[in-house]
Design a protein around this motif. Structure first.
Motif, mmCIF file in Angstrom:
data_model
loop_
_atom_site.group_PDB
_atom_site.id
_atom_site.type_symbol
_atom_site.label_atom_id
_atom_site.label_comp_id
_atom_site.label_asym_id
_atom_site.label_seq_id
_atom_site.Cartn_x
_atom_site.Cartn_y
_atom_site.Cartn_z
ATOM 1 N N PRO A 214 31.611 -11.183 6.168
ATOM 2 C CA PRO A 214 32.392 -10.473 7.185
ATOM 3 C C PRO A 214 31.887 -10.701 8.601
ATOM 4 O O PRO A 214 32.685 -10.696 9.548
ATOM 5 N N ASP A 215 30.570 -10.884 8.764
ATOM 6 C CA ASP A 215 30.016 -11.113 10.088
ATOM 7 C C ASP A 215 30.220 -12.581 10.462
ATOM 8 O O ASP A 215 29.709 -13.483 9.780
ATOM 9 N N ALA A 216 30.941 -12.817 11.557
ATOM 10 C CA ALA A 216 31.236 -14.186 11.968
ATOM 11 C C ALA A 216 29.988 -14.962 12.365
ATOM 12 O O ALA A 216 29.928 -16.191 12.203
ATOM 13 N N GLU A 217 28.968 -14.252 12.874
ATOM 14 C CA GLU A 217 27.744 -14.940 13.285
ATOM 15 C C GLU A 217 26.983 -15.470 12.074
ATOM 16 O O GLU A 217 26.351 -16.533 12.161
ATOM 17 N N LEU B 134 44.569 -2.693 3.102
ATOM 18 C CA LEU B 134 44.329 -4.143 3.109
ATOM 19 C C LEU B 134 43.389 -4.531 4.245
ATOM 20 O O LEU B 134 42.455 -5.331 4.049
ATOM 21 N N ALA B 135 43.612 -3.955 5.427
ATOM 22 C CA ALA B 135 42.737 -4.263 6.556
ATOM 23 C C ALA B 135 41.318 -3.802 6.287
ATOM 24 O O ALA B 135 40.338 -4.489 6.638
ATOM 25 N N THR B 136 41.172 -2.676 5.658
ATOM 26 C CA THR B 136 39.835 -2.165 5.335
ATOM 27 C C THR B 136 39.118 -3.094 4.363
ATOM 28 O O THR B 136 37.909 -3.392 4.515
ATOM 29 N N LYS B 137 39.811 -3.557 3.354
ATOM 30 C CA LYS B 137 39.205 -4.489 2.397
ATOM 31 C C LYS B 137 38.766 -5.787 3.081
ATOM 32 O O LYS B 137 37.691 -6.322 2.758
ATOM 33 N N ILE B 138 39.576 -6.270 4.015
ATOM 34 C CA ILE B 138 39.233 -7.518 4.696
ATOM 35 C C ILE B 138 38.000 -7.322 5.572
ATOM 36 O O ILE B 138 37.079 -8.154 5.570
ATOM 37 N N VAL B 139 37.968 -6.229 6.308
ATOM 38 C CA VAL B 139 36.843 -5.989 7.218
ATOM 39 C C VAL B 139 35.549 -5.792 6.435
ATOM 40 O O VAL B 139 34.472 -6.274 6.842
ATOM 41 N N GLU B 140 35.628 -5.150 5.309
ATOM 42 C CA GLU B 140 34.436 -4.903 4.507
ATOM 43 C C GLU B 140 34.150 -6.018 3.504
ATOM 44 O O GLU B 140 33.103 -5.975 2.820
ATOM 45 N N ALA B 141 35.068 -6.999 3.396
ATOM 46 C CA ALA B 141 34.927 -8.102 2.441
ATOM 47 C C ALA B 141 34.763 -7.568 1.026
ATOM 48 O O ALA B 141 33.887 -8.027 0.256
ATOM 49 N N ALA B 142 35.615 -6.602 0.681
ATOM 50 C CA ALA B 142 35.572 -5.990 -0.651
ATOM 51 C C ALA B 142 36.571 -6.689 -1.567
ATOM 52 O O ALA B 142 37.784 -6.555 -1.394
ATOM 53 N N TYR B 143 36.057 -7.452 -2.514
ATOM 54 C CA TYR B 143 36.933 -8.167 -3.454
ATOM 55 C C TYR B 143 36.295 -8.160 -4.835
ATOM 56 O O TYR B 143 35.081 -7.974 -4.994
ATOM 57 N N GLU B 144 37.108 -8.353 -5.836
ATOM 58 C CA GLU B 144 36.635 -8.422 -7.207
ATOM 59 C C GLU B 144 35.871 -9.730 -7.421
ATOM 60 O O GLU B 144 36.328 -10.803 -7.016
ATOM 61 N N PRO B 145 34.722 -9.680 -8.055
ATOM 62 C CA PRO B 145 33.960 -10.919 -8.263
ATOM 63 C C PRO B 145 34.658 -11.846 -9.258
ATOM 64 O O PRO B 145 35.484 -11.412 -10.073
ATOM 65 N N VAL B 146 34.312 -13.091 -9.172
ATOM 66 C CA VAL B 146 34.868 -14.094 -10.092
ATOM 67 C C VAL B 146 34.322 -13.829 -11.495
ATOM 68 O O VAL B 146 33.109 -13.575 -11.667
ATOM 69 N N PRO B 147 35.189 -13.843 -12.518
ATOM 70 C CA PRO B 147 34.703 -13.582 -13.894
ATOM 71 C C PRO B 147 33.602 -14.562 -14.294
ATOM 72 O O PRO B 147 33.640 -15.760 -13.975
#
Length: 337
Positions: free
Chosen positions: A165-168, A134-147
């Motif tokens: 993912p980059d706060a800047e 879960l932490a890895t997915k959050i850091v990499e912003a890996a999510y399923e795209p919206v249909p």
């Protein structure tokens, strides 16, 4: 503590899942615009970071009125400062919090992007039973795209910008609001129209209430006037009845306590005078002197009988009758027969 009406946004997700339904895009933008306005007030006006913005802390009231709750983890920070405490719900935490790096208001922008994604898909963007995964997915912003084909491209674009993912490079809440300015303008136009309708309705209710009170006041004044007139008439009738009853009692007492001829007992007012004239001009009387002497005797008897009574009214009545007969005695003796 204020009582907040409605249900958490998370319960709406569960309900729609069970019914196999989805949020409409209009409803998604309605909720998201309110979230942006609320976060803008917190970040720019109060410099407060919520740090735990989840569907369970977003209440939907009547007509999807949004209320952000649970400020237990909120923090007010100084300008250009950073927060370091690792708090909040992991599913909606930004990469900075997961990596234990300093963070600011943009952590709430990441959370609101997660909420927008869940409104579109009814599932959180990052989920795993393994905390490391879960932490890895959050850091990499890996999510399923919206249909595709369900919502417009703007929904996917806003989700992608908020979940940077980059706060800047991640936009703040003002930039996010500017990206949906056209949708926000439509929303504000709808609010303005609704406000005008409510103001007109309120004005009609105010006028109706004013007319009601004016009519009630007029009815009250009319009622008081009628009551005053009825009271005056009742008072006048009571006065007349009391005076007439007093006169009648005085008349009955007079005739009961006097020993006048029979002609006086059956006469009143002008009939008494008429009876006296007929008695004085009667052909059967021998002389007027005899009549007067007889009347004097009657008056003497009446005076003697009334001496036991202490009523001044009776004495005055006997005096008037006696004076009238005395005046008749002093008239010339010659009368026409």
């Amino acid at each position: 503590m204020e009582l907040i009406e409605g249900a958490p946004l998370g319960e709406h997700f569960h309900s729609l899942k069970e019914k196999q339904q989805h949020f409409s895009e209009e409803r998604i933008w309605n909720i998201f615009i309110q979230l942006c306005l609320a976060l803008r007030y917190l970040h720019k006006e109060k410099r407060i970071v919520h740090r735990d913005l989840t569907p369970n802390n977003i209440m939907l009231g009547d007509k999807d009125k949004v209320t952000i709750t649970d400020f237990g983890l909120a923090k007010q920070k100084q300008e250009n400062s950073k927060l370091t405490s690792v708090v909040g719900t992991i599913l909606y935490s930004c990469p900075e919090v997961v990596k234990s790096e300093p963070y600011g208001e943009k952590a709430d922008v990441w959370a609101v992007g997660c909420v927008l994604y869940q409104m579109a898909t009814l599932n959180p963007p990052f989920y795993s039973t393994n905390m490391l995964s879960l932490a890895t997915k959050i850091v990499e912003a890996a999510y399923e795209p919206v249909p595709d084909g369900i919502f417009s491209e703007k929904v996917s674009a806003i989700i992608k910008r908020c979940l940077t993912p980059d706060a800047e490079n991640r936009p703040d809440i003002v930039e996010v609001s500017s990206m949906i300015s056209d949708v926000m303008m439509k929303y504000l136009d709808g609010l303005s129209t609704t406000q005008l309708v409510l103001e007109r309705k309120l004005e009609r209710e105010r006028r109706r209430t004013q007319r009601y009170f004016m009519e009630a006041n007029r009815n009250a004044v009319t009622c008081h006037h009628h009551l005053a007139v009825l009271s005056q008439e009742h008072y006048e009738k009571s006065s007349l009845s009391s005076s007439s009853s007093g006169a009648a009692s005085l008349k009955s007492d007079f005739f009961e306590n006097t020993d006048l001829p029979e002609n006086f007992h059956h006469s009143s007012g002008k009939d008494v005078d008429k009876t006296c004239d007929e008695a004085l001009s009667d052909d059967n009387c021998t002389t007027e002197k005899d009549v007067f002497s007889e009347l004097d005797d009657e008056l003497d008897v009446s005076d003697n009988s009334s001496s036991s009574s202490s009523s001044p009214l009776k004495d005055s009545a006997f005096g008037m009758i006696k004076r009238s007969f005395s005046a008749l005695e002093r008239q010339p003796q010659a009368r026409q027969v």
